[in-house]
Design an enzyme around this catalytic site. Sequence first.
Site, PDB file in Angstrom:
ATOM      1  N   ASN A 215       1.272  -1.094  -0.092  1.00  0.00           N
ATOM      2  CA  ASN A 215      -0.232   0.065  -0.706  1.00  0.00           C
ATOM      3  C   ASN A 215       0.947   1.487  -0.121  1.00  0.00           C
ATOM      4  O   ASN A 215       1.819   1.459   1.162  1.00  0.00           O
ATOM      5  CB  ASN A 215      -1.279   0.116   1.658  1.00  0.00           C
TER       6      ASN A 215
ATOM      7  N   LYS B 194       0.578   4.168  -0.269  1.00  0.00           N
ATOM      8  CA  LYS B 194      -0.458   5.551   0.473  1.00  0.00           C
ATOM      9  C   LYS B 194      -0.030   6.509  -0.385  1.00  0.00           C
ATOM     10  O   LYS B 194      -0.367   6.626  -1.525  1.00  0.00           O
ATOM     11  CB  LYS B 194       0.478   5.645   1.969  1.00  0.00           C
TER      12      LYS B 194
ATOM     13  N   HIS C 110      -9.494   1.360   4.237  1.00  0.00           N
ATOM     14  CA  HIS C 110      -8.342   1.618   5.320  1.00  0.00           C
ATOM     15  C   HIS C 110      -8.881   1.823   6.423  1.00  0.00           C
ATOM     16  O   HIS C 110      -9.419   3.486   6.353  1.00  0.00           O
ATOM     17  CB  HIS C 110      -7.437   2.471   4.490  1.00  0.00           C
TER      18      HIS C 110
ATOM     19  N   GLU D  85      -7.240   4.840   7.711  1.00  0.00           N
ATOM     20  CA  GLU D  85      -6.664   6.109   7.080  1.00  0.00           C
ATOM     21  C   GLU D  85      -8.342   6.759   6.278  1.00  0.00           C
ATOM     22  O   GLU D  85      -8.110   7.681   6.348  1.00  0.00           O
ATOM     23  CB  GLU D  85      -5.663   6.224   6.534  1.00  0.00           C
TER      24      GLU D  85
ATOM     25  N   GLU E 277      -5.768  -4.914  10.633  1.00  0.00           N
ATOM     26  CA  GLU E 277      -4.831  -4.206  11.069  1.00  0.00           C
ATOM     27  C   GLU E 277      -4.879  -3.348  12.122  1.00  0.00           C
ATOM     28  O   GLU E 277      -5.255  -2.351  11.921  1.00  0.00           O
ATOM     29  CB  GLU E 277      -4.624  -2.695   9.698  1.00  0.00           C
TER      30      GLU E 277
ATOM     31  N   GLY F 160       2.412   3.148  10.522  1.00  0.00           N
ATOM     32  CA  GLY F 160       3.267   3.405  10.471  1.00  0.00           C
ATOM     33  C   GLY F 160       3.522   3.859  11.233  1.00  0.00           C
ATOM     34  O   GLY F 160       4.672   5.295  11.688  1.00  0.00           O
TER      35      GLY F 160
ATOM     36  N   SER G 296       2.806  -2.455  10.361  1.00  0.00           N
ATOM     37  CA  SER G 296       4.304  -2.084  10.124  1.00  0.00           C
ATOM     38  C   SER G 296       5.193  -3.635  10.311  1.00  0.00           C
ATOM     39  O   SER G 296       6.446  -3.790  10.772  1.00  0.00           O
ATOM     40  CB  SER G 296       4.954  -1.835  11.945  1.00  0.00           C
TER      41      SER G 296
ATOM     42  N   GLY H  65       2.521  -0.940   4.142  1.00  0.00           N
ATOM     43  CA  GLY H  65       2.857   0.500   3.830  1.00  0.00           C
ATOM     44  C   GLY H  65       4.066   0.619   3.472  1.00  0.00           C
ATOM     45  O   GLY H  65       4.928   0.204   2.366  1.00  0.00           O
TER      46      GLY H  65
HETATM   47  P1  PGA Z   1       2.624   0.670   7.586  1.00  0.00           P
HETATM   48  O1  PGA Z   1       1.540   0.641   7.267  1.00  0.00           O
HETATM   49  O2  PGA Z   1       2.966  -1.262   7.347  1.00  0.00           O
HETATM   50  O3  PGA Z   1       3.453   1.302   7.443  1.00  0.00           O
HETATM   51  O4  PGA Z   1       2.592   0.204   9.165  1.00  0.00           O
HETATM   52  C1  PGA Z   1       0.072  -0.822   6.779  1.00  0.00           C
HETATM   53  C2  PGA Z   1      -1.092  -0.196   5.929  1.00  0.00           C
HETATM   54  O5  PGA Z   1      -1.551   1.088   6.827  1.00  0.00           O
HETATM   55  O6  PGA Z   1      -1.321  -0.630   5.483  1.00  0.00           O
END
Ligand code: PGA
Length: 250
Positions: free
Chosen positions: A9, A11, A94, A96, A166, A172, A212, A233
């Site tokens: 992803n 983003k 997601h 976000e 998640e 993140g 992460s 991500g």
């Molecule tokens: P991250 O994001 O691996 O940077 O923690 C995962 C995601 O939001 O899909």
Amino acid sequence: MRNKVIAGNWKMNHSPIDTRNFFERFNGLVADSNNEIILCVPYIDVAAALESTHNTNVKIGTQNLNHEVSGALTGDVSVKMLEDIGIKYSIIGHSERRQFHHETDDFVNLKIKAAFDHDIIPILCVGETLYERELGIAREKIIIQIRKDLEDLPANYARQIIIAYEPIWAIGTGKTASKEDANEACKLIRDEIKKMYGTEIADEIRILYGGSVKPTNAVELFDMPDIDGGLVGGASLEPDSFAKIVNFDK
Ligand code: PGA
């Protein structure tokens, strides 16, 4: 036996030029992988990504879609437009988008059904906040999301969905759920699917962990019995690091 899905992803990162450079390096690094590899890129990168992965084992997805086919929806991209250019996957719900774009479970449910109607497999994201975890209501939160997001979804669609657990506190932040906790949440989701759709479909559905994921923790997470891969991500932005995660089983 469920095959593993490793989805990236990006983003809001990478331009079309970055996209071409990424795949020039990445495609060769993962050409021998038997895992299902999906990169969910920004809309502006979709054309470059589709071109750069033509005739490879890498599939391209988006990070969102609008469930309407067309209309007065400034700034949105419709499920039909994505279908027309050959998109086969999209992240839906997601955290976000739920947080910053106020997407509700009802809206997520509409998008999931529209995606399937247009031949696009949703990668549905669910998971609890740190506050919910500390209150001891993480399980309830996950179950409610699954129930509402999949409400009235026919079984022939449900069996194809990809779900990503998640935990929002792990996205993140560099903090990863322990492999035991991540597996327990994925199993909880599978058990809920079993109640809704029966054992056969529950055994077929791929449930990923996201939050992460890095080359250094991918093996221990993806080796767990109920974790069928990852949604990645930050570590999917760079070809060598994402290829190491895809090749976790080599
Ligand atoms: P991250 O994001 O691996 O940077 O923690 C995962 C995601 O939001 O899909």
